[in-house]
Design a protein around this motif. Structure first.
Motif, PDB file in Angstrom:
ATOM      1  N   ASN A   1       0.861  -1.198   0.000  1.00  0.00           N
ATOM      2  CA  ASN A   1       0.000   0.000   0.000  1.00  0.00           C
ATOM      3  C   ASN A   1       0.892   1.240   0.000  1.00  0.00           C
ATOM      4  O   ASN A   1       0.796   2.088   0.856  1.00  0.00           O
ATOM      5  CB  ASN A   1      -0.950   0.003   1.202  1.00  0.00           C
ATOM      6  CG  ASN A   1      -0.219  -0.010   2.543  1.00  0.00           C
ATOM      7  OD1 ASN A   1       0.879  -0.554   2.671  1.00  0.00           O
ATOM      8  ND2 ASN A   1      -0.841   0.581   3.555  1.00  0.00           N
ATOM      9  N   TYR A   2       1.780   1.293  -0.999  1.00  0.00           N
ATOM     10  CA  TYR A   2       2.815   2.322  -1.036  1.00  0.00           C
ATOM     11  C   TYR A   2       2.221   3.726  -0.965  1.00  0.00           C
ATOM     12  O   TYR A   2       2.666   4.553  -0.154  1.00  0.00           O
ATOM     13  CB  TYR A   2       3.656   2.182  -2.306  1.00  0.00           C
ATOM     14  CG  TYR A   2       4.790   3.188  -2.375  1.00  0.00           C
ATOM     15  CD1 TYR A   2       6.055   2.872  -1.901  1.00  0.00           C
ATOM     16  CD2 TYR A   2       4.594   4.459  -2.913  1.00  0.00           C
ATOM     17  CE1 TYR A   2       7.092   3.784  -1.940  1.00  0.00           C
ATOM     18  CE2 TYR A   2       5.619   5.387  -2.966  1.00  0.00           C
ATOM     19  CZ  TYR A   2       6.870   5.043  -2.476  1.00  0.00           C
ATOM     20  OH  TYR A   2       7.882   5.966  -2.512  1.00  0.00           O
ATOM     21  N   ALA A   3       1.246   4.020  -1.804  1.00  0.00           N
ATOM     22  CA  ALA A   3       0.699   5.379  -1.849  1.00  0.00           C
ATOM     23  C   ALA A   3       0.094   5.772  -0.509  1.00  0.00           C
ATOM     24  O   ALA A   3       0.275   6.900  -0.036  1.00  0.00           O
ATOM     25  CB  ALA A   3      -0.346   5.483  -2.966  1.00  0.00           C
ATOM     26  N   GLN A   4      -0.611   4.848   0.110  1.00  0.00           N
ATOM     27  CA  GLN A   4      -1.244   5.130   1.402  1.00  0.00           C
ATOM     28  C   GLN A   4      -0.200   5.357   2.482  1.00  0.00           C
ATOM     29  O   GLN A   4      -0.293   6.303   3.277  1.00  0.00           O
ATOM     30  CB  GLN A   4      -2.162   3.964   1.789  1.00  0.00           C
ATOM     31  CG  GLN A   4      -2.949   4.194   3.073  1.00  0.00           C
ATOM     32  CD  GLN A   4      -3.753   2.965   3.483  1.00  0.00           C
ATOM     33  OE1 GLN A   4      -3.341   1.826   3.254  1.00  0.00           O
ATOM     34  NE2 GLN A   4      -4.915   3.189   4.096  1.00  0.00           N
TER      35      GLN A   4
ATOM     36  N   HIS B   1       2.990   6.188   2.056  1.00  0.00           N
ATOM     37  CA  HIS B   1       3.753   7.385   1.698  1.00  0.00           C
ATOM     38  C   HIS B   1       3.021   8.640   2.181  1.00  0.00           C
ATOM     39  O   HIS B   1       3.626   9.524   2.810  1.00  0.00           O
ATOM     40  CB  HIS B   1       3.946   7.424   0.177  1.00  0.00           C
ATOM     41  CG  HIS B   1       4.840   8.515  -0.307  1.00  0.00           C
ATOM     42  ND1 HIS B   1       4.350   9.661  -0.894  1.00  0.00           N
ATOM     43  CD2 HIS B   1       6.192   8.649  -0.302  1.00  0.00           C
ATOM     44  CE1 HIS B   1       5.358  10.447  -1.233  1.00  0.00           C
ATOM     45  NE2 HIS B   1       6.485   9.868  -0.886  1.00  0.00           N
ATOM     46  N   ALA B   2       1.724   8.710   1.920  1.00  0.00           N
ATOM     47  CA  ALA B   2       0.929   9.868   2.358  1.00  0.00           C
ATOM     48  C   ALA B   2       0.902   9.960   3.881  1.00  0.00           C
ATOM     49  O   ALA B   2       0.997  11.052   4.461  1.00  0.00           O
ATOM     50  CB  ALA B   2      -0.488   9.768   1.802  1.00  0.00           C
TER      51      ALA B   2
ATOM     52  N   ARG C   1       9.271  13.136  -0.985  1.00  0.00           N
ATOM     53  CA  ARG C   1       8.351  13.489  -2.063  1.00  0.00           C
ATOM     54  C   ARG C   1       8.932  13.207  -3.437  1.00  0.00           C
ATOM     55  O   ARG C   1       8.194  13.111  -4.421  1.00  0.00           O
ATOM     56  CB  ARG C   1       7.945  14.959  -1.947  1.00  0.00           C
ATOM     57  CG  ARG C   1       6.869  15.211  -0.900  1.00  0.00           C
ATOM     58  CD  ARG C   1       6.537  16.679  -0.784  1.00  0.00           C
ATOM     59  NE  ARG C   1       5.387  16.884   0.096  1.00  0.00           N
ATOM     60  CZ  ARG C   1       5.088  18.030   0.692  1.00  0.00           C
ATOM     61  NH1 ARG C   1       5.873  19.099   0.496  1.00  0.00           N
ATOM     62  NH2 ARG C   1       4.034  18.126   1.466  1.00  0.00           N
TER      63      ARG C   1
ATOM     64  N   GLU D   1       6.624   6.347  -7.122  1.00  0.00           N
ATOM     65  CA  GLU D   1       5.829   5.172  -6.773  1.00  0.00           C
ATOM     66  C   GLU D   1       6.351   4.002  -7.579  1.00  0.00           C
ATOM     67  O   GLU D   1       6.749   4.169  -8.739  1.00  0.00           O
ATOM     68  CB  GLU D   1       4.350   5.424  -7.061  1.00  0.00           C
ATOM     69  CG  GLU D   1       3.440   4.321  -6.551  1.00  0.00           C
ATOM     70  CD  GLU D   1       1.966   4.737  -6.532  1.00  0.00           C
ATOM     71  OE1 GLU D   1       1.118   3.845  -6.360  1.00  0.00           O
ATOM     72  OE2 GLU D   1       1.687   5.935  -6.695  1.00  0.00           O
TER      73      GLU D   1
ATOM     74  N   PRO E   1       3.748  -1.814  -9.085  1.00  0.00           N
ATOM     75  CA  PRO E   1       3.300  -1.942  -7.700  1.00  0.00           C
ATOM     76  C   PRO E   1       2.767  -3.334  -7.397  1.00  0.00           C
ATOM     77  O   PRO E   1       2.216  -4.004  -8.253  1.00  0.00           O
ATOM     78  CB  PRO E   1       2.191  -0.888  -7.584  1.00  0.00           C
ATOM     79  CG  PRO E   1       1.719  -0.679  -8.992  1.00  0.00           C
ATOM     80  CD  PRO E   1       2.931  -0.876  -9.855  1.00  0.00           C
TER      81      PRO E   1
END
Length: 268
Positions: A158-161, A163-164, A190, A194, A198
């Motif tokens: 869940n990289y994007a989650q 990362h945020a 930043r 990504e 994925p």
């Protein structure tokens, strides 16, 4: 040209504005008259040591920065910063070690103010297997390791989650401490891309916390939520900035996988 260090009034104003408090609001919270706060901020009044400490407390200024306020006001620092291996911190080291060991077979780590690894239990090594050795040179920054394209980034489920979540957490720390090192780390993280390929998304977990989801080299999918432990009565800077992160499985598959890995370790 060398810039002069800011005087106490400038620093006080900065901290008050960072906490989004008016002079009146700070006056009501601290019991110091608004007029006196105004005079101190403008340099028309000199604060006492007691006033510096009172305002710092009501502004939730971290210990390291409280020392800076004291020096700016002409007083000696109050809080010491010891190396973690000094004898005075022996009880704290043992407490930390007990928490880390006691959390096995699940991973747990201790980090400093800037998320550099201080200590870890044996299970942490299974998570960072395959990470570029350059990222594991001291000091090891745990957040950089978790998101870097040569770190755990390509194996995050869940990289994007995540990362945020990391960026949001760092932004809160930057706001709370005023430490530019957090701003620099945010800017670096930043820039991380990504993963181009994925990992397949994991099944959603209960939305009680942002999970840390990772695929091991053998394809095993792990999912954790984390809790944070701090030394709540610390009066030493090093100890006050130490955080222990413990990871708890969110599903039966992770429980079984960590138990199996733990059983491969030599007895202690």
């Amino acid at each position: 040209m060398t810039r002069q260090a800011p005087h106490f009034g400038e620093l006080l104003r900065t901290w008050r504005q960072r906490r989004r408090l008016s002079q009146l609001a700070l006056s009501l919270e601290s019991g110091v008259s608004q007029r006196h706060i105004s005079f101190v901020e403008s340099g028309r009044a000199t604060p006492s040591r007691e006033l510096v400490m009172r305002l710092a407390q009501h502004l939730s200024v971290p210990m390291r920065e409280r020392n800076t306020l004291l020096v700016a006001a002409g007083f000696a620092p109050v809080y010491r910063e010891r190396a973690l291996d000094e004898p005075e911190l022996g009880a704290a080291r043992e407490a930390m070690a007990q928490i880390l060991r006691g959390h096995e077979p699940h991973p747990a780590i201790a980090v400093d103010r800037h998320w550099n690894l201080v200590s870890a239990n044996r299970m942490f090594g299974f998570l960072v297997g395959g990470v570029d050795p350059a990222l594991l040179k001291l000091p090891i920054n745990v957040l950089r390791c978790s998101l870097h394209p040569r770190g755990l980034g390509p194996r995050m489920l869940n990289y994007a989650q995540w990362h945020a979540h990391v960026l949001e957490r760092l932004a809160e720390l930057a706001e709370h401490t005023g430490d530019s090192a957090f701003t620099d780390l945010i800017a670096e993280l930043r820039t991380y891309p990504e993963p181009a390929d994925p990992a397949p998304p994991a099944a959603p977990a209960a939305s009680i916390a942002v999970p840390f989801r990772l695929r091991l080299d053998d394809g095993t999918a792990l999912s954790f939520i984390t809790t944070t432990t701090v030394f709540g009565t610390a009066v030493d800077i090093t100890l006050s900035e130490l955080t222990i992160e413990t990871m708890f499985p969110t599903d039966a598959e992770t429980v079984a996988a960590m138990r199996a890995l733990w059983e491969t370790l030599p007895a202690t």
